[in-house]
Write a protein that holds these residues in place. Structure first.
Motif, PDB file in Angstrom:
ATOM      1  N   THR A 110       0.830  -1.204   0.000  1.00 29.46           N
ATOM      2  CA  THR A 110       0.000   0.000   0.000  1.00 29.46           C
ATOM      3  C   THR A 110       0.864   1.254   0.000  1.00 29.46           C
ATOM      4  OG1 THR A 110      -0.050  -0.018   2.403  1.00 29.46           O
ATOM      5  CG2 THR A 110      -1.885  -1.094   1.261  1.00 29.46           C
ATOM      6  N   GLY A 111       0.266   2.342  -0.412  1.00 31.95           N
ATOM      7  CA  GLY A 111       0.983   3.607  -0.466  1.00 31.95           C
ATOM      8  C   GLY A 111       1.540   4.012   0.883  1.00 31.95           C
ATOM      9  N   THR A 112       0.743   3.816   1.917  1.00 29.00           N
ATOM     10  CA  THR A 112       1.188   4.246   3.244  1.00 29.00           C
ATOM     11  C   THR A 112       2.479   3.537   3.639  1.00 29.00           C
ATOM     12  OG1 THR A 112       0.317   4.800   5.439  1.00 29.00           O
ATOM     13  CG2 THR A 112      -0.145   2.576   4.646  1.00 29.00           C
ATOM     14  N   ASN A 113       2.669   2.304   3.177  1.00 25.38           N
ATOM     15  CA  ASN A 113       3.887   1.571   3.497  1.00 25.38           C
ATOM     16  C   ASN A 113       5.098   2.163   2.781  1.00 25.38           C
ATOM     17  OD1 ASN A 113       5.848  -0.717   3.804  1.00 25.38           O
ATOM     18  ND2 ASN A 113       4.079  -1.579   4.852  1.00 25.38           N
ATOM     19  N   GLY A 130      -1.783  18.124   3.580  1.00 25.35           N
ATOM     20  CA  GLY A 130      -1.114  16.962   3.002  1.00 25.35           C
ATOM     21  C   GLY A 130      -1.826  15.673   3.386  1.00 25.35           C
ATOM     22  N   PHE A 131      -1.753  14.686   2.507  1.00 24.85           N
ATOM     23  CA  PHE A 131      -2.304  13.359   2.805  1.00 24.85           C
ATOM     24  C   PHE A 131      -1.252  12.326   2.430  1.00 24.85           C
ATOM     25  CE2 PHE A 131      -4.261   9.350   1.883  1.00 24.85           C
ATOM     26  CZ  PHE A 131      -5.210   9.204   2.889  1.00 24.85           C
ATOM     27  N   HIS A 132      -0.899  11.470   3.403  1.00 27.32           N
ATOM     28  CA  HIS A 132       0.170  10.510   3.128  1.00 27.32           C
ATOM     29  C   HIS A 132      -0.141   9.088   3.564  1.00 27.32           C
ATOM     30  CE1 HIS A 132       2.631  13.852   1.827  1.00 27.32           C
ATOM     31  NE2 HIS A 132       2.253  14.500   2.908  1.00 27.32           N
ATOM     32  N   GLY A 133      -1.331   8.827   4.101  1.00 24.87           N
ATOM     33  CA  GLY A 133      -1.684   7.457   4.449  1.00 24.87           C
ATOM     34  C   GLY A 133      -2.134   7.321   5.891  1.00 24.87           C
ATOM     35  N   VAL A 164       9.233  13.351  -2.418  1.00 28.93           N
ATOM     36  CA  VAL A 164       7.995  13.676  -3.145  1.00 28.93           C
ATOM     37  C   VAL A 164       7.072  12.467  -3.056  1.00 28.93           C
ATOM     38  CG1 VAL A 164       6.984  14.097  -5.416  1.00 28.93           C
ATOM     39  CG2 VAL A 164       8.948  15.442  -4.674  1.00 28.93           C
ATOM     40  N   ASP A 165       5.901  12.678  -2.470  1.00 29.45           N
ATOM     41  CA  ASP A 165       4.892  11.624  -2.423  1.00 29.45           C
ATOM     42  C   ASP A 165       4.101  11.697  -3.724  1.00 29.45           C
ATOM     43  OD1 ASP A 165       2.765   9.952  -2.054  1.00 29.45           O
ATOM     44  OD2 ASP A 165       2.271  10.639  -0.032  1.00 29.45           O
ATOM     45  N   ASP A 166       4.461  10.805  -4.664  1.00 29.68           N
ATOM     46  CA  ASP A 166       3.848  10.812  -5.992  1.00 29.68           C
ATOM     47  C   ASP A 166       2.824   9.685  -6.140  1.00 29.68           C
ATOM     48  OD1 ASP A 166       4.028  12.716  -7.942  1.00 29.68           O
ATOM     49  OD2 ASP A 166       5.605  11.739  -9.112  1.00 29.68           O
ATOM     50  N   ILE A 167       2.276   9.275  -5.014  1.00 29.88           N
ATOM     51  CA  ILE A 167       1.353   8.141  -5.026  1.00 29.88           C
ATOM     52  C   ILE A 167       0.093   8.431  -5.834  1.00 29.88           C
ATOM     53  CG2 ILE A 167      -0.168   6.787  -3.497  1.00 29.88           C
ATOM     54  CD1 ILE A 167       2.205   6.790  -1.471  1.00 29.88           C
ATOM     55  N   GLN A 168      -0.417   9.654  -5.698  1.00 29.33           N
ATOM     56  CA  GLN A 168      -1.633  10.001  -6.460  1.00 29.33           C
ATOM     57  C   GLN A 168      -1.324  10.830  -7.706  1.00 29.33           C
ATOM     58  OE1 GLN A 168      -6.110  11.855  -5.725  1.00 29.33           O
ATOM     59  NE2 GLN A 168      -5.065  10.921  -4.021  1.00 29.33           N
ATOM     60  N   ALA A 169      -0.352  11.730  -7.601  1.00 29.21           N
ATOM     61  CA  ALA A 169      -0.081  12.649  -8.707  1.00 29.21           C
ATOM     62  C   ALA A 169       0.803  12.029  -9.792  1.00 29.21           C
ATOM     63  CB  ALA A 169       0.578  13.924  -8.177  1.00 29.21           C
ATOM     64  N   VAL A 202       6.455  16.122   0.577  1.00 32.63           N
ATOM     65  CA  VAL A 202       5.536  17.017  -0.135  1.00 32.63           C
ATOM     66  C   VAL A 202       4.851  16.321  -1.307  1.00 32.63           C
ATOM     67  CG1 VAL A 202       7.359  17.946  -1.658  1.00 32.63           C
ATOM     68  CG2 VAL A 202       5.372  19.367  -1.115  1.00 32.63           C
ATOM     69  N   GLU A 203       3.603  16.690  -1.537  1.00 30.77           N
ATOM     70  CA  GLU A 203       2.892  16.321  -2.766  1.00 30.77           C
ATOM     71  C   GLU A 203       2.974  17.523  -3.711  1.00 30.77           C
ATOM     72  OE1 GLU A 203      -1.279  14.506  -1.739  1.00 30.77           O
ATOM     73  OE2 GLU A 203      -0.555  15.623  -0.021  1.00 30.77           O
ATOM     74  N   THR A 204       3.214  17.290  -4.979  1.00 32.84           N
ATOM     75  CA  THR A 204       3.259  18.422  -5.917  1.00 32.84           C
ATOM     76  C   THR A 204       1.851  18.947  -6.193  1.00 32.84           C
ATOM     77  OG1 THR A 204       3.103  17.049  -7.876  1.00 32.84           O
ATOM     78  CG2 THR A 204       5.320  17.465  -7.042  1.00 32.84           C
ATOM     79  N   ALA A 235       2.539   4.382  -5.725  1.00 34.77           N
ATOM     80  CA  ALA A 235       1.631   3.241  -5.496  1.00 34.77           C
ATOM     81  C   ALA A 235       0.469   3.407  -6.482  1.00 34.77           C
ATOM     82  CB  ALA A 235       1.150   3.177  -4.049  1.00 34.77           C
ATOM     83  N   LYS A 236      -0.721   3.539  -5.982  1.00 32.47           N
ATOM     84  CA  LYS A 236      -1.963   3.691  -6.759  1.00 32.47           C
ATOM     85  C   LYS A 236      -1.911   3.143  -8.205  1.00 32.47           C
ATOM     86  CE  LYS A 236      -4.673   6.695  -3.910  1.00 32.47           C
ATOM     87  NZ  LYS A 236      -4.005   7.402  -2.809  1.00 32.47           N
ATOM     88  N   SER A 237      -1.601   3.966  -9.203  1.00 34.18           N
ATOM     89  CA  SER A 237      -1.694   3.485 -10.593  1.00 34.18           C
ATOM     90  C   SER A 237      -0.452   2.746 -11.073  1.00 34.18           C
ATOM     91  CB  SER A 237      -1.979   4.652 -11.548  1.00 34.18           C
ATOM     92  OG  SER A 237      -3.366   4.804 -11.729  1.00 34.18           O
TER      93      SER A 237
HETATM   94  C1  LIG Z   1      -3.589   7.313  -1.429  1.00 34.83           C
HETATM   95  C2  LIG Z   1      -2.394   8.056  -0.963  1.00 34.83           C
HETATM   96  C3  LIG Z   1      -1.524   7.525   0.019  1.00 34.83           C
HETATM   97  C4  LIG Z   1      -1.817   6.246   0.739  1.00 34.83           C
HETATM   98  O1  LIG Z   1      -1.880   5.146  -0.096  1.00 34.83           O
HETATM   99  P1  LIG Z   1      -2.649   3.823   0.415  1.00 34.83           P
HETATM  100  O2  LIG Z   1      -2.450   2.826  -0.675  1.00 34.83           O
HETATM  101  O3  LIG Z   1      -4.087   4.231   0.593  1.00 34.83           O
HETATM  102  O4  LIG Z   1      -2.037   3.439   1.694  1.00 34.83           O
HETATM  103  C5  LIG Z   1      -0.392   8.248   0.337  1.00 34.83           C
HETATM  104  N1  LIG Z   1      -0.115   9.420  -0.264  1.00 34.83           N
HETATM  105  C6  LIG Z   1      -0.917   9.956  -1.205  1.00 34.83           C
HETATM  106  C7  LIG Z   1      -0.531  11.245  -1.854  1.00 34.83           C
HETATM  107  C8  LIG Z   1      -2.093   9.300  -1.569  1.00 34.83           C
HETATM  108  O5  LIG Z   1      -2.909   9.845  -2.473  1.00 34.83           O
END
Ligand SMILES: *Cc1c(COP(=O)(O)O)cnc(C)c1O
Length: 436
Positions: free
Chosen positions: A123-126, A150-153, A249-254, A216-218, A278-280
């Protein structure tokens, strides 16, 4: 407009007794979209009553290539049919080798990037946990600087870096060792919040400790689609360097094309020390997370951060197929740029009509409708018309469009027509009531 471009929602709400009896109350999306889905293809989700829904949520940007993309699906089915390894802890497998080779050939080398890949739990949080642990280990410092909204998990380390009070409240313990500094634009257009951060870090009496990392998220995915300017991000990268902190850089969503390029920071004139993905990344909605870092930062000892599901081999297979299919040339990026411009034009027009503002970048954009209540009215009206769309922001006041990046331009327009009508009707009603 032909009917094949339009959703076909159903009104019937299926029996939900089993969910109410047995599933935890923590479920959320299922409440605002009370249908039972049984098929998904391309940009469409289908319910078990024969309804068809246009997906402008894409699993919060987990399905950038749409649902069950045929190239990815075929690769995975072939792999399973040949008894490819499904689970192998972190053992070397053909699937892992192919993924690393694709990452190197298609993504890193053409961009002049030199990163090592760490396969974390899926998962992204990991991936975020691994990134901040590594930064703390390397620097010997405790503090992480994260940003407002900010959102990071949801695991404790990543949750401490997340701004949202309701989510933080779920921790049940103090969330320490993080300072939330104002994001770009937080104090309005005239205050440079990077300068504020620099001032505090340079002042030995500011009370702000020297940080291990700046995270940071961009573009803030959950926090309201605020897009930081390249100049601000460059300053943050520079501040991190100057103060001996690592820039994450947390690029999980962006990332993975959402903002236009594979990485959301491309072409901005800085290179993060660490990147989370993560995500995509798997491309098909399979769980798969990755922490990338400069090779010199690879100071882990074997197994120091481990997990049973490090390296999901099925996700390696679909991710490899996705990298080679979509990222071997720049045709896909040109498509995203065109669709992003169309989205921007349409949202700007809606905003202008109602005196509202828009947020975001690329295919990661939204419209600020002023309150969570209005936003919910709009998303509910969209869902009744067969459009799956959600909200974002501190008060859920941003209606966000996260359509699959592969969406046909005409289908994108058809979905935006539904959104436009819902915005118009919600705001007309709201003003009518307020004026009485
Ligand atoms: C979704 C998200 C996370 C967390 O990912 P999970 O797979 O839900 O744990 C972390 N950072 C960002 C920017 C996200 O959008």
């Amino acid at each position: 407009m032909t009917t094949t471009l339009l959703p076909k929602p159903t009104a019937a709400i299926p029996d939900r007794a089993i969910y109410e009896r047995r599933e935890s109350g923590v479920r959320s999306y299922a409440r605002s979209m009370p249908r039972q889905f049984n098929k998904a293809q391309d940009v469409w989700m289908h319910d078990n009553q024969g309804g068809r829904y246009l997906d402008f949520l894409s699993g919060c940007s987990t399905l950038n290539y749409g649902h069950n993309h045929p190239v990815l699906k075929t690769a995975l089915m072939d792999y399973i049919a040949n008894d490819g390894v499904t689970h192998g802890l972190d053992l070397h497998t053909d699937a892992k080798q192919d993924f690393l080779a694709a990452l190197e050939d298609v993504i890193l080398k053409p961009r002049g990037l030199d990163y090592r890949a760490m396969f974390t739990g899926p998962t992204g949080t990991n991936a975020v946990e691994a990134a901040i642990k590594l930064a703390r280990k390397i620097t010997g410092r405790e503090l992480v600087i994260a940003f407002t909204n900010g959102f990071h998990g949801m695991t404790l380390g990543a949750l401490a870096c997340t701004g949202n009070a309701a989510k933080r409240g779920g921790a049940g313990v103090p969330l320490n060792h993080v300072s939330h500094e104002p994001y770009d634009g937080y104090h309005g257009p005239d205050v440079d919040t990077a300068e504020l951060l620099e001032r505090r870090l340079s002042d030995p009496s500011s009370g702000l400790d020297a940080p291990a990392a700046i995270l940071v998220e961009t573009v803030q995915g959950e926090g309201g689609l605020n897009a930081a300017s390249p100049a601000w991000l460059r300053k943050i990268a520079d501040i991190a360097k100057r103060h001996g902190a690592l820039m994450i850089v947390d690029d999980i969503q962006a990332g993975v094309g959402r903002t236009g390029n594979f990485f959301s920071f491309e072409g901005m004139g800085f290179t993060p020390d660490i990147v989370t993905m993560a995500k995509s990344l798997s491309g098909m909605g399979l769980p798969f997370a990755l922490t990338l870092f400069r090779p010199e930062l690879d100071q882990w000892s074997p197994g120091e951060h481990n997990g049973t599901f490090r390296g999901n081999n099925h996700a390696f297979v679909t991710a490899t197929a996705a990298l080679r299919h979509f990222w071997s040339n720049d045709a896909f990026q040109q498509d995203i740029a065109r669709r992003g411009a169309l989205l921007e034009r349409r949202l700007d027009a809606m905003a202008a009509e109602h005196g509202l503002s828009t947020r975001g970048r690329g295919m990661m954009r939204g419209i600020d409708v002023g309150s969570g209540e209005v936003a919910e009215t709009i998303t509910a009206a969209c869902f009744a018309q067969g459009l799956i769309i959600e909200t974002s922001g501190a008060h859920d006041e941003i209606v966000k469009v996260l359509a699959p990046l592969v969406i046909d331009d005409a289908v994108l327009s058809a979905g935006l027509d539904i959104l436009e009508a819902a915005v118009r009707s919600a705001l007309t009603v709201t003003y009518g009531v307020a004026a009485e």
